[in-house]
Motif scaffolding. Structure first.
Motif, short mmCIF file in Angstrom:
data_model
loop_
_atom_site.label_atom_id
_atom_site.label_comp_id
_atom_site.label_asym_id
_atom_site.label_seq_id
_atom_site.Cartn_x
_atom_site.Cartn_y
_atom_site.Cartn_z
N ALA A 35 -71.18 -7.92 -79.73
CA ALA A 35 -71.62 -6.75 -80.13
C ALA A 35 -72.37 -6.58 -81.60
O ALA A 35 -73.42 -6.25 -81.65
CB ALA A 35 -70.65 -5.55 -80.03
N ALA A 36 -71.61 -7.30 -82.29
CA ALA A 36 -72.06 -7.25 -83.75
C ALA A 36 -73.53 -8.40 -83.85
O ALA A 36 -74.39 -7.94 -84.41
CB ALA A 36 -70.94 -7.87 -84.65
N LYS A 37 -73.32 -9.34 -83.27
CA LYS A 37 -74.33 -10.28 -83.16
C LYS A 37 -75.70 -9.60 -82.39
O LYS A 37 -76.96 -9.73 -83.03
CB LYS A 37 -74.30 -11.30 -82.52
CG LYS A 37 -73.21 -12.52 -83.28
CD LYS A 37 -72.92 -13.81 -82.47
CE LYS A 37 -72.10 -14.47 -83.35
NZ LYS A 37 -71.67 -15.80 -82.76
N ALA A 38 -75.64 -8.84 -81.33
CA ALA A 38 -76.62 -8.21 -80.49
C ALA A 38 -77.35 -7.13 -81.51
O ALA A 38 -78.45 -6.69 -81.49
CB ALA A 38 -75.83 -7.41 -79.42
N LEU A 39 -76.39 -6.56 -82.48
CA LEU A 39 -76.94 -5.20 -83.31
C LEU A 39 -77.33 -5.91 -84.69
O LEU A 39 -77.91 -4.99 -85.46
CB LEU A 39 -75.87 -4.30 -83.47
CG LEU A 39 -75.57 -3.54 -82.23
CD1 LEU A 39 -74.29 -2.76 -82.26
CD2 LEU A 39 -76.66 -2.74 -81.67
N GLY A 40 -77.27 -7.02 -84.80
CA GLY A 40 -77.88 -7.74 -85.94
C GLY A 40 -77.07 -7.65 -87.27
O GLY A 40 -77.30 -7.35 -88.35
N MET A 41 -75.66 -7.72 -87.12
CA MET A 41 -74.66 -7.29 -88.04
C MET A 41 -73.60 -8.36 -88.32
O MET A 41 -73.43 -8.95 -87.02
CB MET A 41 -74.13 -5.90 -88.18
CG MET A 41 -73.14 -5.46 -86.86
SD MET A 41 -72.88 -3.78 -86.68
CE MET A 41 -72.53 -3.21 -88.25
N SER A 42 -72.95 -8.33 -89.22
CA SER A 42 -71.62 -9.39 -89.40
C SER A 42 -70.53 -8.92 -88.69
O SER A 42 -70.50 -7.83 -88.53
CB SER A 42 -71.43 -9.81 -91.04
OG SER A 42 -70.81 -8.45 -91.42
N TYR A 43 -69.70 -9.76 -88.20
CA TYR A 43 -68.46 -9.39 -87.33
C TYR A 43 -67.48 -8.51 -88.42
O TYR A 43 -67.08 -7.67 -88.05
CB TYR A 43 -67.82 -10.57 -87.17
CG TYR A 43 -66.54 -10.35 -86.42
CD1 TYR A 43 -66.35 -10.04 -85.31
CD2 TYR A 43 -65.29 -10.33 -87.34
CE1 TYR A 43 -64.99 -9.78 -84.66
CE2 TYR A 43 -64.00 -10.22 -86.88
CZ TYR A 43 -63.92 -9.73 -85.59
OH TYR A 43 -62.72 -9.53 -85.10
N ARG A 44 -67.60 -9.14 -89.74
CA ARG A 44 -66.73 -8.35 -90.70
C ARG A 44 -67.22 -6.80 -91.07
O ARG A 44 -66.40 -6.19 -90.90
CB ARG A 44 -66.61 -9.11 -92.08
CG ARG A 44 -65.80 -8.50 -92.97
CD ARG A 44 -66.01 -9.38 -94.37
NE ARG A 44 -65.16 -8.82 -95.46
CZ ARG A 44 -65.07 -8.99 -96.52
NH1 ARG A 44 -65.65 -9.97 -96.97
NH2 ARG A 44 -64.05 -8.36 -97.36
#
Length: 159
Positions: A35-44
Motif C-alpha cells: 500500500a505504501a509503495k502504491a501511494l508513493g510513500m515509505s513503509y516507515r
C-alpha cells in the motif's frame, strides 16, 4: 470545489483522507508495504501514520493474519471507521455544494474527493512517473490523495 476534512487531537492529526486512502490500499493490496509503495510513500511513514491513528483511536486498525509477518488486513473497527468517515465526508460535501448554490449562486459541475482505488494495482511505471514529476524518490512522496500542484501541495500535511 474541494474540501479537506480530518480529525485531530491536541497531539495532531489521527484520521483524514490520507489515512482513509492508506487503509483502503492496505485492504486492496493485502499489505502495508504494498500500500505504501502504491501511494508513493515509505513503509516507515505509512507504519507511523497507522500507529499514530491506533494510539489516538484506542483500537487496532491493521492486523497481521495469524501472527505472520508481511501481510496485513484491516480490523473490523477499521472497516467501520472507513465507512463512517466516507459517509460523513459525503454528507459534508453535499451540504457544501448546497450552501455554495444558496449563498453564491454557484454550483460546481464536480468537486474533488478522495480518489477511488484503481481497477488494478498501479504499474511500476506509474510510480516512477509520479516520482519524476514530484522530484522525490519513489517511496518517499507523502500521499493523502491530494494533487501535488500549486496551492494544493500544502494540503499534504495531513497525510
Amino acid at each position: 470545489m474541494r474540501l479537506h476534512l480530518w480529525l485531530e487531537t491536541d497531539k495532531g492529526v489521527f484520521f483524514g483522507q490520507g489515512r482513509l486512502q492508506l487503509l483502503e490500499y492496505i485492504e486492496y493490496t493485502g499489505s502495508l508495504n504494498a500500500a505504501a509503495k502504491a501511494l508513493g510513500m515509505s513503509y516507515r511513514a505509512a507504519w507511523g501514520k497507522i500507529k499514530t491513528s491506533e494510539e489516538a483511536l484506542g483500537f487496532q486498525l491493521v492486523e497481521q493474519p495469524d501472527g505472520k509477518r508481511g501481510g496485513g488486513q484491516l480490523s473490523e473497527a477499521a472497516k467501520l471507521l472507513i465507512a463512517s468517515y466516507r459517509t460523513w465526508l459525503q454528507e459534508v460535501e453535499a451540504f457544501a455544494l448546497q450552501s455554495a448554490k444558496k449563498h453564491m449562486d454557484y454550483t460546481p459541475a464536480q468537486y474533488w474527493s478522495v480518489r477511488e482505488l484503481p481497477s488494478r494495482k498501479p504499474p511500476e511505471a506509474a510510480l516512477s512517473a509520479r516520482s519524476a514529476r514530484s522530484g522525490r524518490p519513489t517511496g518517499e512522496a507523502p500521499c493523502d490523495g491530494v494533487p501535488e500542484s500549486g496551492a494544493e501541495a500544502g494540503a499534504e500535511a495531513e497525510a
